[in-house]
Design a protein around this motif. Sequence first.
Motif, PDB file in Angstrom:
ATOM      1  N   VAL A 126      34.224  31.953  41.197  1.00 14.40           N
ATOM      2  CA  VAL A 126      35.168  32.779  40.435  1.00 14.40           C
ATOM      3  C   VAL A 126      34.622  32.976  39.025  1.00 14.40           C
ATOM      4  O   VAL A 126      34.074  32.049  38.431  1.00 14.40           O
TER       5      VAL A 126
ATOM      6  N   GLU B 218      34.520  36.266  43.053  1.00 15.18           N
ATOM      7  CA  GLU B 218      35.781  36.892  42.693  1.00 15.18           C
ATOM      8  C   GLU B 218      35.894  36.952  41.165  1.00 15.18           C
ATOM      9  O   GLU B 218      35.343  36.108  40.459  1.00 15.18           O
TER      10      GLU B 218
ATOM     11  N   ALA C 159      40.166  32.021  44.315  1.00  9.18           N
ATOM     12  CA  ALA C 159      39.102  31.373  45.089  1.00  9.18           C
ATOM     13  C   ALA C 159      39.426  31.340  46.578  1.00  9.18           C
ATOM     14  O   ALA C 159      38.534  31.377  47.429  1.00  9.18           O
TER      15      ALA C 159
END
Length: 224
Positions: A54, A81, A123
């Motif tokens: 992330v 992400e 996540a």
Amino acid sequence: MTTTIIRLLIVDDDPLVRAGLTFMLGGADDIEIVGEASDGSEVDALVRERTPDVVLMDIRMPVMDGLTATEKLRARAEAPEVLVLTTFHADEQVLRAMRAGAAGFVLKDTPPAEIVAAVRQVAAGEPVLSPAVTRQLMRHVAGAPTGVRKDTATGRLARLAEREREVALGVGRGSSNAEIAAELFMSVPTVKAHVSRILAKLDLNNRVQIALLVHDADLVTDDG
């Protein structure tokens, strides 16, 4: 049971903000801070080197802003992400980040526990945007869709089967899975399955992008 560790990269041009986030998030047992960046131009190299799961990305930075960095990052294969960090609830910059594939956003004044929860949620592959926030974002899209954007969105949505299209419209209205299920007389797992198929068919990252596509096709009125 082994805890899955979330590898997190923090990107913010304010060293005090980075220090605070590192202290706050690094205290979670399942989050490992693998790096920090002070500008979007540093993100690509750090992602290659540190392989975060992330990226917590500030929007406003001097050399390369977080929006451009997010667009470049999400264009990569196996991109991490992106969770956008902002001082604004909904503006055109947040919308641009969502279009680029960011999984959601958190405000800089969000309570620490909620930021930790947001990182975990992203996540896990879940967007950090409630239906209410999705509706707010839709209301803040600047102006009506242009002809080209509308035609492109309409063409993409035409790839969907009838029930998938109905679910997409529900997402575009900012409805939750439960609300869509009740409206269309489906089970919630069936709605989730339709959403997954829509994402795959249209090569989208999350339900916010579905909502934006429905808006671009001009299929949702201001009153929903």
